[in-house]
Write a protein that holds these residues in place. Structure first.
Motif, PDB file in Angstrom:
ATOM      1  N   HIS A 294      63.257 -47.077  54.510  1.00 42.01           N
ATOM      2  CA  HIS A 294      62.385 -48.061  53.888  1.00 42.01           C
ATOM      3  C   HIS A 294      61.278 -48.469  54.857  1.00 42.01           C
ATOM      4  N   HIS A 295      60.047 -48.498  54.329  1.00 38.14           N
ATOM      5  CA  HIS A 295      58.884 -48.909  55.122  1.00 38.14           C
ATOM      6  C   HIS A 295      58.291 -50.177  54.492  1.00 38.14           C
ATOM      7  N   TYR A 296      58.207 -51.239  55.298  1.00 39.64           N
ATOM      8  CA  TYR A 296      57.693 -52.516  54.806  1.00 39.64           C
ATOM      9  C   TYR A 296      56.309 -52.837  55.359  1.00 39.64           C
ATOM     10  N   SER A 297      56.024 -52.470  56.575  1.00 34.96           N
ATOM     11  CA  SER A 297      54.740 -52.811  57.169  1.00 34.96           C
ATOM     12  C   SER A 297      53.643 -51.887  56.640  1.00 34.96           C
ATOM     13  N   ALA A 298      52.392 -52.387  56.687  1.00 30.63           N
ATOM     14  CA  ALA A 298      51.263 -51.594  56.189  1.00 30.63           C
ATOM     15  C   ALA A 298      51.043 -50.337  57.023  1.00 30.63           C
ATOM     16  N   THR A 299      51.306 -50.430  58.334  1.00 29.72           N
ATOM     17  CA  THR A 299      51.124 -49.271  59.214  1.00 29.72           C
ATOM     18  C   THR A 299      52.111 -48.161  58.874  1.00 29.72           C
ATOM     19  N   ASP A 300      53.371 -48.540  58.682  1.00 32.68           N
ATOM     20  CA  ASP A 300      54.385 -47.532  58.339  1.00 32.68           C
ATOM     21  C   ASP A 300      54.109 -46.913  56.973  1.00 32.68           C
ATOM     22  N   GLN A 301      53.654 -47.723  56.031  1.00 32.61           N
ATOM     23  CA  GLN A 301      53.341 -47.191  54.708  1.00 32.61           C
ATOM     24  C   GLN A 301      52.153 -46.237  54.760  1.00 32.61           C
ATOM     25  N   THR A 302      51.154 -46.570  55.595  1.00 30.06           N
ATOM     26  CA  THR A 302      50.008 -45.677  55.757  1.00 30.06           C
ATOM     27  C   THR A 302      50.429 -44.344  56.363  1.00 30.06           C
ATOM     28  N   ASN A 303      51.292 -44.400  57.379  1.00 26.05           N
ATOM     29  CA  ASN A 303      51.789 -43.161  57.991  1.00 26.05           C
ATOM     30  C   ASN A 303      52.618 -42.344  57.004  1.00 26.05           C
ATOM     31  N   SER A 304      53.366 -43.046  56.152  1.00 21.82           N
ATOM     32  CA  SER A 304      54.164 -42.339  55.152  1.00 21.82           C
ATOM     33  C   SER A 304      53.275 -41.594  54.169  1.00 21.82           C
ATOM     34  N   PHE A 305      52.216 -42.263  53.689  1.00 23.42           N
ATOM     35  CA  PHE A 305      51.270 -41.596  52.795  1.00 23.42           C
ATOM     36  C   PHE A 305      50.553 -40.457  53.506  1.00 23.42           C
ATOM     37  N   SER A 306      50.263 -40.618  54.798  1.00 24.11           N
ATOM     38  CA  SER A 306      49.603 -39.557  55.555  1.00 24.11           C
ATOM     39  C   SER A 306      50.477 -38.311  55.629  1.00 24.11           C
ATOM     40  N   ARG A 307      51.762 -38.522  55.901  1.00 24.22           N
ATOM     41  CA  ARG A 307      52.678 -37.371  55.943  1.00 24.22           C
ATOM     42  C   ARG A 307      52.808 -36.720  54.570  1.00 24.22           C
ATOM     43  N   TYR A 308      52.792 -37.536  53.533  1.00 23.66           N
ATOM     44  CA  TYR A 308      52.903 -36.984  52.182  1.00 23.66           C
ATOM     45  C   TYR A 308      51.688 -36.136  51.829  1.00 23.66           C
ATOM     46  N   PHE A 309      50.485 -36.644  52.161  1.00 21.36           N
ATOM     47  CA  PHE A 309      49.271 -35.878  51.885  1.00 21.36           C
ATOM     48  C   PHE A 309      49.246 -34.585  52.706  1.00 21.36           C
ATOM     49  N   GLU A 310      49.710 -34.667  53.953  1.00 17.10           N
ATOM     50  CA  GLU A 310      49.733 -33.471  54.796  1.00 17.10           C
ATOM     51  C   GLU A 310      50.677 -32.431  54.210  1.00 17.10           C
ATOM     52  N   ASP A 311      51.848 -32.872  53.747  1.00 21.07           N
ATOM     53  CA  ASP A 311      52.794 -31.950  53.145  1.00 21.07           C
ATOM     54  C   ASP A 311      52.258 -31.408  51.822  1.00 21.07           C
ATOM     55  N   LEU A 312      51.510 -32.258  51.099  1.00 24.37           N
ATOM     56  CA  LEU A 312      50.951 -31.829  49.821  1.00 24.37           C
ATOM     57  C   LEU A 312      49.861 -30.777  50.006  1.00 24.37           C
ATOM     58  N   ALA A 313      49.158 -30.828  51.139  1.00 25.46           N
ATOM     59  CA  ALA A 313      48.056 -29.891  51.385  1.00 25.46           C
ATOM     60  C   ALA A 313      48.549 -28.494  51.746  1.00 25.46           C
ATOM     61  N   VAL A 314      49.808 -28.354  52.139  1.00 26.96           N
ATOM     62  CA  VAL A 314      50.352 -27.052  52.531  1.00 26.96           C
ATOM     63  C   VAL A 314      50.772 -26.284  51.279  1.00 26.96           C
ATOM     64  N   PRO A 315      50.233 -25.091  51.036  1.00 25.94           N
ATOM     65  CA  PRO A 315      50.615 -24.324  49.830  1.00 25.94           C
ATOM     66  C   PRO A 315      52.091 -23.978  49.851  1.00 25.94           C
ATOM     67  N   LYS A 316      52.735 -24.122  48.697  1.00 19.89           N
ATOM     68  CA  LYS A 316      54.167 -23.817  48.576  1.00 19.89           C
ATOM     69  C   LYS A 316      54.397 -23.064  47.282  1.00 19.89           C
ATOM     70  N   ASP A 317      55.430 -22.257  47.303  1.00 20.46           N
ATOM     71  CA  ASP A 317      55.841 -21.549  46.099  1.00 20.46           C
ATOM     72  C   ASP A 317      57.319 -21.807  45.892  1.00 20.46           C
ATOM     73  N   ASN A 318      57.618 -22.689  44.992  1.00 21.23           N
ATOM     74  CA  ASN A 318      59.012 -23.069  44.769  1.00 21.23           C
ATOM     75  C   ASN A 318      59.731 -22.141  43.798  1.00 21.23           C
ATOM     76  N   GLY A 319      59.059 -21.031  43.374  1.00 23.14           N
ATOM     77  CA  GLY A 319      59.695 -20.139  42.415  1.00 23.14           C
ATOM     78  C   GLY A 319      60.365 -18.936  43.038  1.00 23.14           C
ATOM     79  N   TYR A 320      60.570 -18.914  44.373  1.00 23.37           N
ATOM     80  CA  TYR A 320      61.149 -17.734  45.010  1.00 23.37           C
ATOM     81  C   TYR A 320      62.668 -17.799  44.973  1.00 23.37           C
ATOM     82  N   ASP A 321      63.273 -16.589  45.237  1.00 26.02           N
ATOM     83  CA  ASP A 321      64.727 -16.473  45.283  1.00 26.02           C
ATOM     84  C   ASP A 321      65.164 -16.633  46.732  1.00 26.02           C
ATOM     85  N   SER A 322      66.003 -17.633  46.988  1.00 24.94           N
ATOM     86  CA  SER A 322      66.413 -17.905  48.371  1.00 24.94           C
ATOM     87  C   SER A 322      67.196 -16.740  48.964  1.00 24.94           C
ATOM     88  N   GLU A 323      68.053 -16.073  48.167  1.00 24.71           N
ATOM     89  CA  GLU A 323      68.816 -14.932  48.681  1.00 24.71           C
ATOM     90  C   GLU A 323      67.884 -13.776  49.032  1.00 24.71           C
TER      91      GLU A 323
END
Length: 368
Positions: A294-323
Motif C-alpha cells: 500500500h502506498h499512501y504518500s504522493a511520492t510513493d504513488q507517483t513512483n508507482s505510476f511511473s513503474r506502471y507506465f514503464e512496464d506498460l511501454a515494454v512490448p509484451k505478447d501474452n499469447g505464447y506457450d510457456s512450455e
C-alpha cells in the motif's frame, strides 16, 4: 469542519480553528474576510453533548466575527428526529457588509440534509469584460429536415421587400442577407439542444423516475402545510431512495471506468483519469496498492505510476506457450554450447560448404 461523531473530533476541530485563526491574523488588517460553510457547531445556546458548540462560540467571540442571528434551522437530519443551525456566513467587517441574509426552505430537488444559506455582499468593484468560456455556452443543432418551407420563404420575402439593396454597399447587403437567413431559420426551423449551459450529471431513466417521485412527494407534503405526518415520512423515504440510486450509479460509473482503464489502457484513458482527479480533491486516490503493498504518500504513488507506465511501454505478447518457450530456451542453450566447443572448426565447415555449393552450381550450368 469535522463532525462530532469522528474519532478525536475535539482535536480535529481545534486544528481547523487554528488554521482559520492564522489566516485571520495575517489578512484581517488589509482584507474583509468572509467564512462560509458547514461549521458543525451552533451559535445558538450550546448543546451539552456537543463540544464543538463551545469551541465555535469562543472562537467567534475571540476573533470578533459577525453573523446574522436567526432562530431558523438549516440542518435537518434524514431521520426527521432532529434539526439544528450549523451553517453560517461569518465576516470580520465592522460596517454593514452583508444584506438580504436568508435561510432557504427545503426543496424537493435538494437531497442534502442541509438547506442553502445566502446573503448579498455590498462590494464596489470595477467591471471587467471577460470572454465567456465556450464550454459553458448552450449549443443547438438545427433540424433542417423538419423545416417549414412556406414559412421560411415568406419570412425571407418579407425581409427582402423592406430592404433596398441598390442603396446599400455590398458588405451591408451581405450582412443583411446573412441576418435575414438566420432570422428565417430561427422562425421556421426547429432546433434541439445538444449541450446545456454548465456541467450536467448523468441520470438513468430509473433515476429520473425517482427524481420525479421525490418532487411529487415534496409538493404533496408542502401543499398540506409541511406537517410532521406520514406525508413527511414518504418524502424522506423518496429522497433517501433517490440518494441511494445516485450513489450506486456513481459507484458503477467509477468501477466501469477503472475496469476499462486496467483492461484496455491507452493515452486517452490515462488523460481522462488525470482530468477526473483534477476536477475534485475528493476523487484523489487515498491509497494505491501495488503487488500487495500500500502506498499512501504522493511520492510513493507517483513512483508507482511511473513503474506502471514503464512496464506498460515494454512490448509484451501474452499469447505464447510457456512450455514451447522453455523448449526454445533449452535448444538455444544447446546450440550455444555446441558453437563454443566447435569454435576451432568454423573455418573448415565454411570451406567445405562453399566448395559443395560451387560444385553444385557448376553441375547445373553444364546441364543447362
Amino acid at each position: 469542519m469535522p463532525t462530532n461523531n469522528s474519532g478525536d473530533s475535539y482535536l480535529e476541530y481545534t486544528e481547523c480553528l487554528d488554521v482559520i485563526s492564522s489566516i485571520l491574523s495575517m489578512y484581517s488588517v488589509s482584507h474583509r474576510i468572509v467564512i462560509v460553510g458547514d461549521c458543525n457547531g451552533t451559535l445558538k445556546p450550546p448543546r451539552k453533548y456537543n463540544k464543538h458548540d463551545f469551541l465555535l462560540q469562543a472562537f467567534v467571540h475571540e476573533m470578533n466575527l459577525q453573523s446574522h442571528r436567526s432562530e431558523e434551522s438549516n440542518f435537518f437530519h434524514h431521520s426527521g428526529m432532529s434539526t439544528s443551525q450549523i451553517d453560517y456566513i461569518l465576516h470580520n467587517a465592522t460596517i454593514a457588509f452583508l444584506s438580504d441574509y436568508k435561510i432557504h426552505d427545503q426543496c424537493h430537488s435538494n437531497t442534502s440534509s442541509h438547506v442553502p444559506v445566502s446573503a448579498k455582499m455590498n462590494v464596489k468593484s470595477k467591471p471587467t469584460n471577460k470572454a465567456i468560456k465556450s464550454g459553458y455556452i448552450s449549443k443547438f443543432k438545427i433540424q433542417w429536415k423538419d423545416i417549414e418551407s412556406e414559412l421560411y420563404h415568406n419570412h425571407i420575402s418579407n425581409e427582402l421587400s423592406q430592404h433596398n439593396i441598390e442603396s446599400h454597399s455590398i458588405e451591408e447587403s451581405i450582412n443583411f442577407l446573412c441576418n435575414c437567413l438566420k432570422k428565417a431559420a430561427t422562425v421556421a426551423v426547429p432546433s434541439k439542444i445538444i449541450k446545456l449551459k454548465g456541467p450536467q450529471f448523468k441520470a438513468s431513466p430509473s433515476t429520473l423516475m425517482l427524481l420525479k417521485i421525490s418532487k411529487e412527494k415534496y409538493q404533496l407534503w408542502k401543499s398540506n402545510g409541511k406537517k410532521n405526518d406520514h406525508l413527511k415520512t414518504d418524502k424522506i423515504l423518496a429522497q433517501r431512495n433517490l440518494r441511494k440510486k445516485l450513489r450506486k450509479e456513481q459507484y458503477l460509473d467509477r468501477t466501469q471506468f477503472y475496469n476499462e482503464l486496467m483492461d484496455n489502457p491507452s493515452n486517452d484513458m490515462f488523460h481522462k483519469l488525470i482530468r477526473r482527479n483534477r476536477g475534485s480533491k475528493n476523487k484523489d486516490a487515498i491509497c494505491i496498492m501495488e503487488n500487495g503493498e500500500h502506498h499512501y504518500s504522493a511520492t510513493d504513488q507517483t513512483n508507482s505510476f511511473s513503474r506502471y507506465f514503464e512496464d506498460l511501454a515494454v512490448p509484451k505478447d501474452n499469447g505464447y506457450d510457456s512450455e514451447f518457450l522453455d523448449l526454445c530456451n533449452i535448444r538455444h542453450n544447446i546450440f550455444d554450447e555446441l558453437c563454443k566447443k566447435a569454435a576451432t572448426n568454423h573455418n573448415l565447415v565454411f570451406k567445405i560448404s562453399v566448395m559443395q555449393s560451387n560444385s553444385y552450381i557448376l553441375a547445373r550450368q553444364q546441364m543447362n
